[in-house]
Write an enzyme that holds these catalytic residues in place. Sequence first.
Site, PDB file in Angstrom:
ATOM      1  N   SER A  55      18.547  84.242  76.448  1.00 42.84           N
ATOM      2  CA  SER A  55      18.352  85.767  76.739  1.00 42.84           C
ATOM      3  C   SER A  55      17.869  85.737  78.300  1.00 42.84           C
ATOM      4  O   SER A  55      18.004  86.983  78.768  1.00 42.84           O
ATOM      5  CB  SER A  55      17.093  86.102  75.815  1.00 42.84           C
ATOM      6  OG  SER A  55      15.994  85.375  75.835  1.00 42.84           O
ATOM      7  N   GLY A  92      18.711  84.012  71.963  1.00 43.42           N
ATOM      8  CA  GLY A  92      18.213  83.425  70.792  1.00 43.42           C
ATOM      9  C   GLY A  92      18.858  82.151  70.996  1.00 43.42           C
ATOM     10  O   GLY A  92      18.875  81.127  70.043  1.00 43.42           O
ATOM     11  N   ASN A 120      14.219  77.937  74.340  1.00 40.50           N
ATOM     12  CA  ASN A 120      14.283  78.375  72.712  1.00 40.50           C
ATOM     13  C   ASN A 120      13.808  76.746  72.019  1.00 40.50           C
ATOM     14  O   ASN A 120      13.177  77.025  70.987  1.00 40.50           O
ATOM     15  CB  ASN A 120      15.474  78.987  72.506  1.00 40.50           C
ATOM     16  CG  ASN A 120      15.445  80.421  72.813  1.00 40.50           C
ATOM     17  OD1 ASN A 120      14.355  81.040  72.720  1.00 40.50           O
ATOM     18  ND2 ASN A 120      16.697  80.757  73.145  1.00 40.50           N
ATOM     19  N   ASP A 203       6.307  91.184  75.804  1.00 42.37           N
ATOM     20  CA  ASP A 203       6.386  90.085  75.022  1.00 42.37           C
ATOM     21  C   ASP A 203       5.818  88.623  75.763  1.00 42.37           C
ATOM     22  O   ASP A 203       5.445  87.637  75.109  1.00 42.37           O
ATOM     23  CB  ASP A 203       7.782  89.605  74.585  1.00 42.37           C
ATOM     24  CG  ASP A 203       8.956  89.448  75.638  1.00 42.37           C
ATOM     25  OD1 ASP A 203       8.545  89.404  76.703  1.00 42.37           O
ATOM     26  OD2 ASP A 203      10.106  89.489  75.211  1.00 42.37           O
ATOM     27  N   HIS A 206       9.864  87.399  78.469  1.00 42.79           N
ATOM     28  CA  HIS A 206      11.213  87.909  79.255  1.00 42.79           C
ATOM     29  C   HIS A 206      10.773  88.567  80.765  1.00 42.79           C
ATOM     30  O   HIS A 206       9.753  89.498  80.538  1.00 42.79           O
ATOM     31  CB  HIS A 206      12.239  88.462  78.536  1.00 42.79           C
ATOM     32  CG  HIS A 206      12.442  87.896  77.346  1.00 42.79           C
ATOM     33  ND1 HIS A 206      11.946  88.018  76.288  1.00 42.79           N
ATOM     34  CD2 HIS A 206      13.490  87.214  77.390  1.00 42.79           C
ATOM     35  CE1 HIS A 206      12.756  86.960  75.229  1.00 42.79           C
ATOM     36  NE2 HIS A 206      13.719  86.480  75.897  1.00 42.79           N
TER      37      HIS A 206
END
Length: 235
Positions: A55, A92, A120, A203, A206
């Site tokens: 991402s 993801g 991730n 979040d 990002h």
Amino acid sequence: MNETFKSLTLVLLLLITSCGNSEKKEQKTSEESEAKTLVSKDQNQEKTILFFGNSLTAGYGLEEGQAFPELIQKKIDSLGLNYEVINAGLSGETTAAGKNRLDWVLKQGVDIFVLELGANDGLRGIPLEETRKNLQDIIDKVRKKNPEVKIILAGMQIPPNMGQDYTEKFRKIFPELAEKNNVYLIPFLLKGVAGNSELNQQDGIHPTAEGDKIVAKNVWEVLKPLLKESAGPEA
């Protein structure tokens, strides 16, 4: 009659010989011209930079044109360099998932391959050796497809949620792989961005559009010398 016939025969032979030589000359000229055209096309052929990641590469939460690969393309265009940037980021994505879709991505020619995967894995606590092996397998596949490709590995760090030992060993994966495989390394992709609430989305993971401008600079520091090798000092 005989003399006349002999004269005509001689003229015809001269004409046939002349035409044959002319055709050979024309064919040679045509072949030379075609060869020059092919060389010219090869020299001017656009090169490809492929960003393969998650991402962060895809530009999660950002508007079109704000992700750092697109910012790199704008920089390249402003310098008049003959490179096309392809954003192959997928939100993801883990190193295992990336390895599984790599063959499809590599169907096109790639001159510079930027590998941005692993974050991730770390956030999910995936075993470190699995992450390391997957990244190694990706590097091996890319080189097998094109031994001349230049590979850039984006270094990543994670918060100490999984414990200090896991966090430190995770960080070391990237410089160790870069040294082992003789690939180029971005020490930390999110340098100057990670941990700064003003440069990250809600979040906290990002980057914002402003944050991705800094990420693009981190990438450009490593990418720029590779472009200069092909394009000269103006890069």
